[in-house]
Enzyme design. Structure first.
Site, short mmCIF file in Angstrom:
data_model
loop_
_atom_site.label_atom_id
_atom_site.label_comp_id
_atom_site.label_asym_id
_atom_site.label_seq_id
_atom_site.Cartn_x
_atom_site.Cartn_y
_atom_site.Cartn_z
CG HIS A 100 -48.16 -6.13 -35.08
ND1 HIS A 100 -48.83 -5.01 -35.53
CD2 HIS A 100 -48.55 -7.15 -35.87
CE1 HIS A 100 -49.61 -5.35 -36.55
NE2 HIS A 100 -49.46 -6.65 -36.77
CE LYS B 15 -22.59 -29.47 -21.82
NZ LYS B 15 -22.55 -30.70 -22.61
CD GLU C 130 -24.90 -27.85 -29.65
OE1 GLU C 130 -25.41 -28.89 -30.10
OE2 GLU C 130 -25.03 -27.50 -28.46
CE LYS D 69 -24.26 -38.94 -29.73
NZ LYS D 69 -23.69 -38.11 -30.77
CD GLU E 33 -28.53 -28.52 -18.48
OE1 GLU E 33 -27.84 -29.56 -18.58
OE2 GLU E 33 -28.15 -27.40 -18.87
N GLY F 296 -26.56 -34.87 -31.59
CA GLY F 296 -27.79 -34.54 -30.87
C GLY F 296 -28.74 -33.67 -31.69
NE ARG F 297 -24.70 -29.37 -34.06
CZ ARG F 297 -23.70 -29.83 -33.31
NH1 ARG F 297 -23.92 -30.24 -32.09
NH2 ARG F 297 -22.47 -29.88 -33.80
O1 F6P Z 1 -24.44 -29.28 -24.38
C1 F6P Z 1 -24.74 -29.46 -25.72
C2 F6P Z 1 -25.28 -30.82 -25.97
O2 F6P Z 1 -24.25 -31.73 -25.92
C3 F6P Z 1 -25.99 -30.87 -27.30
O3 F6P Z 1 -25.14 -31.04 -28.36
C4 F6P Z 1 -26.94 -31.99 -27.08
O4 F6P Z 1 -27.97 -32.00 -28.02
C5 F6P Z 1 -27.40 -31.69 -25.68
O5 F6P Z 1 -26.26 -31.21 -25.03
C6 F6P Z 1 -28.01 -32.83 -24.93
O6 F6P Z 1 -27.12 -33.91 -24.85
P1 F6P Z 1 -27.59 -35.35 -24.41
O7 F6P Z 1 -28.59 -35.85 -25.41
O8 F6P Z 1 -26.35 -36.18 -24.38
O9 F6P Z 1 -28.22 -35.24 -23.05
#
Ligand code: F6P
Length: 546
Positions: free
Chosen positions: A382, A510, A351, A204, A210, A265-266
């Protein structure tokens, strides 16, 4: 959205009162043979059994009153129109627009959100058809055989969960690359043919460390394997609100699918972020996912509160946590297909509602958010069910079972269902020492031996649970299940008076991560960190890595 202190509402006081002399769940069940019918809810693609919640009609009425006093009726209406539900980020909250019918219209800052969604869906459909039919070709002119979604959090968990639930794709094979841990890339990339792989950069913000790191690694990997810079556009598409950053990465506009600020995002699996689902399983499957979510949206918006699945699920868990003292919530899908559901719900719930202040900045006065965990039955039986049955930590659970199996081994499904129902029953009823003792004696054990053995085999029960019976594991049911939980989270956040749509709590880590990365990699060693333990760890790490 109101930032009322819910504990000041009369219904809250009535609930606190009601929690005092509440009978054991077994007694509630025994006292009322019609309980199942009165606490059953039929919702799109599913039925919910709420009879094993530790409540009665009075408690349920007070909970519904609490929701009303907190403003549920206005809030659920506003979730389908322009709103200001995310004030700390200055954004509207409109994930319902992602599956709204084309004739609907919601104005956000002078633009029609629903029209934008349908325009994007048209592009997603065209892109999907092009890749799946073989019109889209890689750098050497060959068709696409693998798709890799590079994204994390909401840009990963939803599509990964749905793709996993749907099983083998009938189109390109879909993979997910999320973690900064290079193990993921190191394991995945050698399995791929670079000339036949399409990478989706799903972000987004287009700024997530990452995702950027993985995207750059993949770009180098492609270039090292003979794909030219001009040909990269045949191997990358992106989904983002940040068109400029995506363009900077080198992607032409036609390779970008839009996303909007008003989708968290979620909450984005039914947006363009769902592209991997469409690529792997076809656009029609994605459409069915949207239709299932839409049916649950409409149920949430229109059904009376006493017959409203997301509302009552939210209220049951709020009751458990805030009044009965449960400390965590186990999501137990008796469905291998829903293996990733607990992971997905962790982000959605934790979140969203892991907040300590209400929307107006005042501190909350009750526990918010829920520690959610779990994995598939019967595997969990189990592993950790021993603690659930005989441990001391109070919890609630949600069982999920599909009425239709996604395979032909019917006898397996009957066993699976039997165990799902059995666990829910034991959670509720437990087994008293007297019952255990009588059973052991009936089997021939002496009274004394039975008395000694009984405490070890008795279990307290009284653990509340909901059982969700899905019609099947198809895309429409998945869409409904997703929306059920989205709205559950919304209702709880609304009652707690918090903003369920920001996530400032993840930001500090972060920033600090970037500072410490500097300390790990530059000449000044651990000097960048203020914390002595971190400095020591940095020094140790640098020594060992040399
Ligand atoms: O760090 C949390 C977050 O901002 C989430 O809310 C989001 O889903 C995820 O990182 C990934 O964000 P993006 O889609 O901007 O890479």
């Amino acid at each position: 959205m109101s930032s009322l202190d819910p504990t000041s509402l009369p219904a809250w006081q009535a609930l606190a009162e009601g929690a005092r002399d509440l009978p054991h769940l077994a007694d509630l069940l025994d006292a009322d043979p019609d309980r199942f019918q009165r606490f059953r809810i039929d919702a799109p693609r599913m039925r919910l059994d709420l009879s094993r919640q530790r409540w009665d009609d009075g408690i349920r009425s007070h909970l519904v009153a609490l929701a009303k006093d907190a403003g549920i009726d206005a809030a659920r209406r506003q979730l389908f129109e322009a709103n200001t539900f995310n004030p700390t980020e200055g954004r509207a909250v409109l994930h319902t627009a992602l599956r709204a019918p084309a004739q609907a219209s919601i104005d956000v800052d002078g633009a029609d959100a629903v029209a934008a969604v349908h325009e994007a869906l048209g592009r997603l459909r065209t892109l999907t058809a092009s890749v799946r039919s073989g019109v889209w070709r890689g750098s050497t002119g060959r068709t696409i055989g693998d798709v890799v979604n590079i994204g994390i959090g909401g840009s990963f968990l939803g599509p990964a969960m749905v793709c996993d639930a749907l099983g083998d794709s009938d189109g390109p094979k879909v993979h997910f690359l999320a973690n900064i841990d290079g193990t993921e890339a190191a394991r995945l990339l050698p399995t791929l043919d670079p000339t036949r792989t399409l990478f989706i950069i799903a972000s987004k913000s287009f700024g997530t460390l990452e995702t950027r790191t993985n995207a750059l690694t993949v770009r180098s990997w492609l270039l090292e394997r003979g794909v030219t810079p001009e040909e990269l556009r045949k191997h990358f598409v992106a989904i983002s609100t940040n068109i400029a950053a995506a363009a900077e990465f080198g992607l032409p506009e036609e390779n970008l699918l839009p996303l909007w600020d008003w989708v968290g995002g979620r909450y984005s699996v039914t947006s363009t972020i769902g592209l991997p689902i469409a690529l792997g399983h076809g656009y029609e499957v994605f459409e069915r996912l949207l239709a299932g979510a839409r049916a649950m949206d409409e149920h949430f918006r229109d059904a009376p509160l006493t017959a409203n699945a997301p509302v009552l699920l939210a209220l049951a868990e709020l009751w458990n946590q805030n009044f009965l003292g449960t400390e965590s919530h186990a999501v137990l899908p008796y469905a291998t297909a829903l293996d990733l559901l607990p992971d997905y719900l962790q982000q959605l719930e934790m979140e969203s509602n892991g907040k300590s202040v209400r929307s107006d900045g005042s501190p909350v006065t009750t526990r918010t958010g829920t520690i959610l965990w779990g994995n598939v039955g019967t595997n969990g039986q189990h592993a950790y069910h021993q603690l659930l049955h005989q441990g001391t930590a109070p919890f609630s659970a949600q069982f999920i079972l599909s009425m239709a199996a996604d395979h032909d081994f019917d006898h397996h499904h009957d066993w699976l269902a039997a165990h799902c129902f059995a666990q829910a029953e034991v959670f509720a009823r437990g087994r008293s020492k007297a019952e255990v003792q009588a059973e052991l004696e009936a089997k021939g054990m002496s009274a004394e031996e039975a008395r000694t053995a009984a405490p070890h085999r008795a279990m307290p029960g009284n653990h509340p649970s909901t059982t969700v019976l899905l019609d099947d594991l198809g895309p429409a049911s998945l869409g409904a299940l997703i929306a059920l939980h989205e709205h559950k989270v919304f209702v709880q956040g609304m009652i707690w008076g918090i903003n369920s749509f920001d996530q400032w709590g993840v930001e500090l880590g972060k920033v600090l991560g970037t500072t410490i990365h500097g300390a790990l990699t530059d000449a000044q060693g651990g000097a960048h960190s203020v914390d002595p333990t971190t400095r020591a760890l940095v020094v140790l790490y640098r020594e060992r890595r040399r």
